[in-house]
Design a protein around this motif. Structure first.
Motif, PDB file in Angstrom:
ATOM      1  N   ILE A 137      26.129  32.136   1.361  1.00 25.29           N
ATOM      2  CA  ILE A 137      25.848  32.564  -0.006  1.00 25.29           C
ATOM      3  C   ILE A 137      24.432  32.117  -0.343  1.00 25.29           C
ATOM      4  N   LEU A 138      23.638  33.039  -0.841  1.00 16.27           N
ATOM      5  CA  LEU A 138      22.251  32.721  -1.185  1.00 16.27           C
ATOM      6  C   LEU A 138      22.125  32.556  -2.683  1.00 16.27           C
ATOM      7  N   PHE A 139      21.390  31.539  -3.083  1.00 19.14           N
ATOM      8  CA  PHE A 139      21.184  31.289  -4.514  1.00 19.14           C
ATOM      9  C   PHE A 139      19.753  31.611  -4.908  1.00 19.14           C
ATOM     10  N   ARG A 140      19.585  31.785  -6.226  1.00 17.35           N
ATOM     11  CA  ARG A 140      18.256  32.172  -6.716  1.00 17.35           C
ATOM     12  C   ARG A 140      17.217  31.070  -6.503  1.00 17.35           C
ATOM     13  N   ASP A 141      17.704  29.818  -6.365  1.00 21.18           N
ATOM     14  CA  ASP A 141      16.743  28.733  -6.106  1.00 21.18           C
ATOM     15  C   ASP A 141      16.441  28.610  -4.611  1.00 21.18           C
ATOM     16  N   ASN A 142      16.790  29.638  -3.867  1.00 22.11           N
ATOM     17  CA  ASN A 142      16.531  29.712  -2.419  1.00 22.11           C
ATOM     18  C   ASN A 142      17.368  28.771  -1.565  1.00 22.11           C
ATOM     19  N   SER A 143      18.314  28.081  -2.199  1.00 27.63           N
ATOM     20  CA  SER A 143      19.223  27.270  -1.379  1.00 27.63           C
ATOM     21  C   SER A 143      20.328  28.192  -0.823  1.00 27.63           C
ATOM     22  N   GLU A 149      23.156  30.063  -9.864  1.00 28.91           N
ATOM     23  CA  GLU A 149      22.948  31.496  -9.956  1.00 28.91           C
ATOM     24  C   GLU A 149      22.847  32.103  -8.558  1.00 28.91           C
ATOM     25  N   ILE A 150      23.689  33.057  -8.277  1.00 25.80           N
ATOM     26  CA  ILE A 150      23.673  33.568  -6.903  1.00 25.80           C
ATOM     27  C   ILE A 150      22.774  34.796  -6.768  1.00 25.80           C
ATOM     28  N   ALA A 151      22.210  34.906  -5.573  1.00 24.77           N
ATOM     29  CA  ALA A 151      21.301  36.025  -5.296  1.00 24.77           C
ATOM     30  C   ALA A 151      21.949  37.034  -4.357  1.00 24.77           C
ATOM     31  N   GLY A 152      22.817  36.545  -3.510  1.00 21.12           N
ATOM     32  CA  GLY A 152      23.432  37.499  -2.589  1.00 21.12           C
ATOM     33  C   GLY A 152      24.366  36.853  -1.587  1.00 21.12           C
ATOM     34  N   LEU A 153      24.890  37.712  -0.713  1.00 24.03           N
ATOM     35  CA  LEU A 153      25.874  37.282   0.277  1.00 24.03           C
ATOM     36  C   LEU A 153      25.439  37.834   1.645  1.00 24.03           C
ATOM     37  N   HIS A 154      25.449  36.938   2.628  1.00 28.99           N
ATOM     38  CA  HIS A 154      25.154  37.374   4.005  1.00 28.99           C
ATOM     39  C   HIS A 154      26.375  37.127   4.869  1.00 28.99           C
ATOM     40  N   PHE A 155      26.663  38.037   5.760  1.00 30.27           N
ATOM     41  CA  PHE A 155      27.694  37.774   6.770  1.00 30.27           C
ATOM     42  C   PHE A 155      27.477  38.703   7.961  1.00 30.27           C
ATOM     43  N   ASN A 156      28.175  38.397   9.035  1.00 24.00           N
ATOM     44  CA  ASN A 156      28.119  39.274  10.199  1.00 24.00           C
ATOM     45  C   ASN A 156      29.402  40.086  10.264  1.00 24.00           C
ATOM     46  N   ILE A 157      29.289  41.293  10.768  1.00 19.30           N
ATOM     47  CA  ILE A 157      30.489  42.028  11.143  1.00 19.30           C
ATOM     48  C   ILE A 157      30.590  41.863  12.652  1.00 19.30           C
ATOM     49  N   GLY A 158      31.615  41.116  13.056  1.00 13.67           N
ATOM     50  CA  GLY A 158      31.795  40.884  14.478  1.00 13.67           C
ATOM     51  C   GLY A 158      31.729  39.408  14.840  1.00 13.67           C
ATOM     52  N   VAL A 210      25.094  41.818   7.723  1.00 16.87           N
ATOM     53  CA  VAL A 210      25.165  42.555   6.454  1.00 16.87           C
ATOM     54  C   VAL A 210      24.554  41.672   5.376  1.00 16.87           C
ATOM     55  N   HIS A 211      23.614  42.202   4.634  1.00 15.27           N
ATOM     56  CA  HIS A 211      22.990  41.471   3.525  1.00 15.27           C
ATOM     57  C   HIS A 211      23.291  42.211   2.240  1.00 15.27           C
ATOM     58  N   LEU A 212      23.973  41.564   1.341  1.00 19.54           N
ATOM     59  CA  LEU A 212      24.284  42.198   0.063  1.00 19.54           C
ATOM     60  C   LEU A 212      23.622  41.381  -1.041  1.00 19.54           C
ATOM     61  N   THR A 213      22.856  42.042  -1.869  1.00 14.62           N
ATOM     62  CA  THR A 213      22.197  41.305  -2.954  1.00 14.62           C
ATOM     63  C   THR A 213      22.813  41.694  -4.282  1.00 14.62           C
ATOM     64  N   THR A 214      22.788  40.750  -5.181  1.00 14.95           N
ATOM     65  CA  THR A 214      23.351  41.030  -6.499  1.00 14.95           C
ATOM     66  C   THR A 214      22.226  41.232  -7.496  1.00 14.95           C
ATOM     67  N   THR A 215      22.438  42.178  -8.385  1.00 12.44           N
ATOM     68  CA  THR A 215      21.421  42.421  -9.406  1.00 12.44           C
ATOM     69  C   THR A 215      21.778  41.692 -10.692  1.00 12.44           C
TER      70      THR A 215
END
Lengths: 351, 242
Positions: free
Chosen positions: B75-81, B111-120, B185-190
């Motif tokens: 999980i990616l946060f807006r503070d880059n952590s 505050e979250i910025a997005g979600l990363h994961f792998n398929i596989g 897969v990189h999914l970002t939240t607006t």
């Protein structure tokens, strides 16, 4: 004077020899429960198998052995691993060119031997399997071998209180039977199938009394000249894939390694099998086309097909006269390890 | 004297309260949350077997199986952590309700910025022999004759009239170069939002099917170029629910 000394020597040595042989034999006949210990014979490379994640224990070995002999592994409980992998014949399906499994169905390849697998990087004739632990999945799921699923095997095993106890003994109390544990137990048994006590081994270790005949000596020389580049000592395989010039079988249409890699240069390549105990593991080649060692050698001297895929190691023709061939075969027979073929620790036991 | 002590007590309580609060602001509170994977076909929830769907390429289909591995969740946060899940391998199976919810523990509330994961499944796990949990070969997602995990499975029926061999089957896997099929897969939240209790990831089979024409291909079950292409394509079926 000399003869007297000789006689004295014999008189003194003979009882000692008899005593030793007796001791030696009894140590084998009385050890069905002897300890199982993985050995890296002197001068051998480091094993490939990762024992740290699955150390061999007496209980794990016993469970693996039970599973290996149990036809429960097949869909209709008819076929076990040992149906095709028999100890006396170097864990292969002797006298069967193509092995058969469930419902008498025939496969498309000759059964490979199970031995010294801790040194194998890949498994099967085409090297499609990458770890000893997952190797049993191939025969388990093959529609012409066991036609089963690991899931179904786990379900069946869970119904057996005797198996539940055995899994707990092998993997700890409160152990559930899982697919992973079935495979780990089988791996513990298979990795323990080790052969390194043939006449050849005794010779190499310069053990007392081990001596090659002149014929065997010449055979070894010929072996190192013509065969060693692929069948590398001490494992008698380079763990690689080669096309050895067998005319492709028009019915089987087996491309070998290319099926796995999709790489054209792997066309017709098959695993280089170990030659240990070759005397008892006939027939030979991936499709079992040669019934005996003479036919096998005839192929290498006279039968190699012309092909762009032929192993570069075979580009120079091999010439041997009949005496040479006999000598080479005599050497190959020194790779037979009787102690291994009749090791009682690996016999079927009902408990 | 008594009032003095009482004031002191109130003061210390306030102080400790402040301390706790400031503690929160420094490290951020943490919560257990879940990622909820929702298989859909377009705007509707995916119904296995029972429902007929029409794809972008005019195939009439029903779906009987949808399974895939989600691994390496971040999980990616807006503070880059970044929050990284350890030992992150999850088999998602449209048929198994509980497999659709992945529990993540001690996720920072930021505050979250997005979600990363792998398929596989990564190549290390693919060569590591018999594994447990969702990676246990008992799950039917492991190839027998050509070792390695099946990263994703999609099966069903082609209901177009006049077709006898009407089953389609896509088993996508392969970890060896050049046919690796694990995908990021990189999914970002607006949205501007603090880590919610549930992050909903939509897996839209209609989007996957927009790359499939059953008249051309209805079966991919080995690693290779076709599987590589399909792995590229199905990454596009994922999105975050707004």
């Amino acid at each position: 004077m000399k003869t007297k000394l000789k006689a004295l020597c014999i008189a003194l040595c003979a009882p000692l020899l008899i005593f030793c042989t007796g001791f030696f034999l009894s140590s084998f006949s009385e050890e069905p429960k002897a300890e199982i210990k993985f050995v890296v014979p002197k001068g051998w490379p480091k094993p490939v198998y990762d024992f740290s994640k699955n150390p061999v224990t007496p209980e794990g070995f016993a469970l693996g052995k039970k599973l290996f002999f149990d036809p429960l592994l097949s869909k209709d409980s008819s076929t076990s691993c040992s149906t095709c992998h028999l100890q006396f014949t170097n864990y292969t399906h002797v006298d069967h060119a193509l092995s058969h499994g469930i419902n008498g169905l025939k496969g498309t390849r000759n059964t490979l031997s199970i031995m010294n697998l801790a040194w194998s990087k890949t498994f099967m004739w085409d090297g499609g399997v990458n770890n000893l632990e997952v190797q049993p999945l191939a025969p388990i799921t093959s529609p012409v071998e066991m036609d089963n699923t690991l899931e179904n095997i786990v379900l069946k095993l869970k119904r057996s209180t005797s198996y539940q106890k055995k899994f707990q003994k092998a993997f700890g109390d409160n152990t559930e039977i899982t697919g992973q544990r079935v495979l780990k137990a089988l791996a513990q048994f298979m990795v323990s199938i080790q052969t390194f006590n043939s006449k050849y081994d005794h010779m190499m270790r310069k053990e007392k009394g081990a001596e090659f005949t002149e014929q065997e000596k010449n055979g070894l020389k010929l072996f190192r000249q013509h065969c060693e580049s692929c069948h590398k000592e001490p494992l008698f395989t380079n763990n690689d894939y080669e096309y050895n010039g067998l005319e492709p079988d028009q019915k089987l249409k087996d491309g070998g390694r290319i099926k796995i890699t999709h790489n054209k240069s792997d066309s017709l390549k098959f695993k280089v099998p170990s030659l240990r105990n070759i005397e008892v593991s006939y027939p030979y080649m991936h499709d079992g086309r040669f019934r005996n060692l003479e036919m096998m050698l005839f192929h290498y001297t006279n039968g190699i097909a012309k092909s762009e895929f032929l192993s570069s190691k075979l580009s120079k023709p091999i010439t041997m006269d009949e005496q040479d061939k006999k000598d080479l075969i005599a050497f190959l027979k020194t790779l037979t390890d009787d102690r291994f073929l009749h090791d009682k620790r690996f016999y079927y036991s009902a408990d | 004297m008594n009032t003095y002590i009482r004031t002191l007590k109130i003061f210390t309580r306030l102080l400790s309260g402040l301390f706790v609060l400031s503690g929160f602001t420094f490290s951020g509170p943490e919560k257990d949350i879940s990622i909820h994977v929702k298989p859909v076909f377009g705007k509707q929830d995916l119904l296995l077997d029972k429902k007929t769907y029409i794809t972008a390429n005019h195939d009439t289909i029903s779906v009987s199986k949808l399974r895939f591995y989600i691994s390496g969740i971040k999980i990616l946060f807006r503070d880059n952590s970044v929050y990284t899940e350890n030992n992150s391998y999850h088999l998602i199976d449209a048929e198994e309700e509980q497999s659709l919810r992945i529990k993540l523990t001690q996720v920072p509330q930021k505050e979250i910025a997005g979600l990363h994961f792998n398929i596989g499944v990564d190549s290390l796990a693919s060569v590591s022999g018999a594994l447990d949990g969702d990676l246990d070969p008992v799950k039917g997602m492991y190839w027998a004759w050509n070792s390695g995990y099946i990263n994703a499975k999609l099966e069903g029926k082609d209901l177009t009239k006049g077709i006898e061999e009407n089953e389609f089957e896509f088993h996508i896997g392969g970890y060896l170069p050049p046919y690796q099929s694990i995908r990021q897969v990189h999914l970002t939240t607006t949205k501007e939002e603090i880590t919610p209790a549930e992050i909903i990831v939509i897996a839209d089979v209609e989007a996957w099917f927009s790359y499939i024409s059953l008249k051309k291909t209805n079966r991919i079950v080995i690693p290779g170029a076709e599987a590589v292409k399909m792995a590229d394509d199905y990454t596009k079926m994922f999105r975050l629910e707004n």
